[in-house]
Each structure stands twice: as C-alpha cells, then as structure tokens.
Scaffold this motif. Structure first.
Motif, PDB file in Angstrom:
ATOM      1  N   GLN A  47       0.829  -1.208   0.000  1.00 38.43           N
ATOM      2  CA  GLN A  47       0.000   0.000   0.000  1.00 38.43           C
ATOM      3  C   GLN A  47       0.863   1.258   0.000  1.00 38.43           C
ATOM      4  OE1 GLN A  47      -3.285   0.545  -0.259  1.00 38.43           O
ATOM      5  NE2 GLN A  47      -3.627  -1.631  -0.607  1.00 38.43           N
ATOM      6  N   LEU A  48       1.923   1.237   0.782  1.00 41.57           N
ATOM      7  CA  LEU A  48       2.836   2.378   0.839  1.00 41.57           C
ATOM      8  C   LEU A  48       3.507   2.602  -0.508  1.00 41.57           C
ATOM      9  CD1 LEU A  48       4.551   2.000   4.326  1.00 41.57           C
ATOM     10  CD2 LEU A  48       3.291   3.998   3.518  1.00 41.57           C
ATOM     11  N   LYS A  49       3.934   1.540  -1.161  1.00 44.30           N
ATOM     12  CA  LYS A  49       4.551   1.641  -2.488  1.00 44.30           C
ATOM     13  C   LYS A  49       3.574   2.249  -3.480  1.00 44.30           C
ATOM     14  CE  LYS A  49       7.986  -2.048  -2.238  1.00 44.30           C
ATOM     15  NZ  LYS A  49       8.294  -3.439  -2.616  1.00 44.30           N
ATOM     16  N   LEU A  50       2.340   1.749  -3.479  1.00 44.22           N
ATOM     17  CA  LEU A  50       1.311   2.257  -4.384  1.00 44.22           C
ATOM     18  C   LEU A  50       1.018   3.730  -4.082  1.00 44.22           C
ATOM     19  CD1 LEU A  50      -1.190  -0.744  -4.424  1.00 44.22           C
ATOM     20  CD2 LEU A  50       0.090   0.114  -6.385  1.00 44.22           C
ATOM     21  N   TRP A  51       0.948   4.057  -2.801  1.00 47.11           N
ATOM     22  CA  TRP A  51       0.637   5.417  -2.378  1.00 47.11           C
ATOM     23  C   TRP A  51       1.739   6.385  -2.808  1.00 47.11           C
ATOM     24  CZ3 TRP A  51       2.144   8.804   1.902  1.00 47.11           C
ATOM     25  CH2 TRP A  51       1.261   9.867   2.092  1.00 47.11           C
ATOM     26  N   THR A  52       3.007   5.963  -2.630  1.00 45.85           N
ATOM     27  CA  THR A  52       4.127   6.824  -3.020  1.00 45.85           C
ATOM     28  C   THR A  52       4.157   6.995  -4.535  1.00 45.85           C
ATOM     29  OG1 THR A  52       5.555   4.879  -2.887  1.00 45.85           O
ATOM     30  CG2 THR A  52       5.634   6.395  -1.040  1.00 45.85           C
ATOM     31  N   ARG A  53       3.803   5.949  -5.270  1.00 47.42           N
ATOM     32  CA  ARG A  53       3.762   6.039  -6.734  1.00 47.42           C
ATOM     33  C   ARG A  53       2.672   7.011  -7.177  1.00 47.42           C
ATOM     34  NH1 ARG A  53       4.125  -0.234  -8.739  1.00 47.42           N
ATOM     35  NH2 ARG A  53       6.320  -0.556  -8.261  1.00 47.42           N
ATOM     36  N   SER A  54       1.498   6.868  -6.581  1.00 47.37           N
ATOM     37  CA  SER A  54       0.377   7.719  -6.984  1.00 47.37           C
ATOM     38  C   SER A  54       0.597   9.177  -6.563  1.00 47.37           C
ATOM     39  CB  SER A  54      -0.938   7.199  -6.372  1.00 47.37           C
ATOM     40  OG  SER A  54      -0.831   7.233  -4.954  1.00 47.37           O
ATOM     41  N   SER A  55       1.286   9.385  -5.456  1.00 46.27           N
ATOM     42  CA  SER A  55       1.526  10.752  -4.987  1.00 46.27           C
ATOM     43  C   SER A  55       2.573  11.474  -5.857  1.00 46.27           C
ATOM     44  CB  SER A  55       1.987  10.760  -3.517  1.00 46.27           C
ATOM     45  OG  SER A  55       3.228  10.065  -3.386  1.00 46.27           O
ATOM     46  N   ARG A  56       3.459  10.692  -6.488  1.00 44.47           N
ATOM     47  CA  ARG A  56       4.455  11.279  -7.362  1.00 44.47           C
ATOM     48  C   ARG A  56       3.847  11.836  -8.634  1.00 44.47           C
ATOM     49  NH1 ARG A  56       9.094   6.639  -6.810  1.00 44.47           N
ATOM     50  NH2 ARG A  56       9.842   7.202  -4.747  1.00 44.47           N
ATOM     51  N   LEU A  57       2.805  11.141  -9.117  1.00 40.74           N
ATOM     52  CA  LEU A  57       2.177  11.547 -10.380  1.00 40.74           C
ATOM     53  C   LEU A  57       1.405  12.870 -10.255  1.00 40.74           C
ATOM     54  CD1 LEU A  57       0.880   8.052 -11.451  1.00 40.74           C
ATOM     55  CD2 LEU A  57       2.632   9.351 -12.641  1.00 40.74           C
TER      56      LEU A  57
END
Length: 57
Positions: A47-57
């Motif tokens: 979830q953290l990985k997905l969250w960091t990816r989505s927050s970068r975009l």
C-alpha cells in the motif's frame, strides 16, 4: 494396590497428553499470529509503495 497405581499412571498420562496438546495449540497460535503479522506488514508495504507512486504523479 496395583489398581490404584494403574489409575495414577493413567491420570498422569492423560495430564501429559493434555499438556502436550495445549503446548502444540499455543505454538500453533503463535505461528499463526506471526504469519498474520507478516502478511499485514506485506500489505502495508504494498500500500505504501502504491501510495508513493500515486503521490508522485
């Protein structure tokens, strides 16, 4: 006297079996808990990985 001794031995054997079963149950519960915690940690990491990816975009 022999019968009493047999009875005592039988009771001790039953107690031993109960203790062993309880010990196995406790170990099993502990292992289950460890596995659950491990899975939860993996989920949180994903979830953290997905969250960091989505927050970068």
């Amino acid at each position: 006297m022999g019968r009493v001794l047999d009875l005592v031995l039988l009771v001790l054997l039953l107690l031993l079996v109960l203790v062993v079963l309880l010990f196995q149950l406790v170990v099993f519960e502990f292992l289950l808990l460890v596995v659950l915690v491990f899975q939860l940690l993996q989920l949180v990491l994903v979830q953290l990985k997905l969250w960091t990816r989505s927050s970068r975009l």
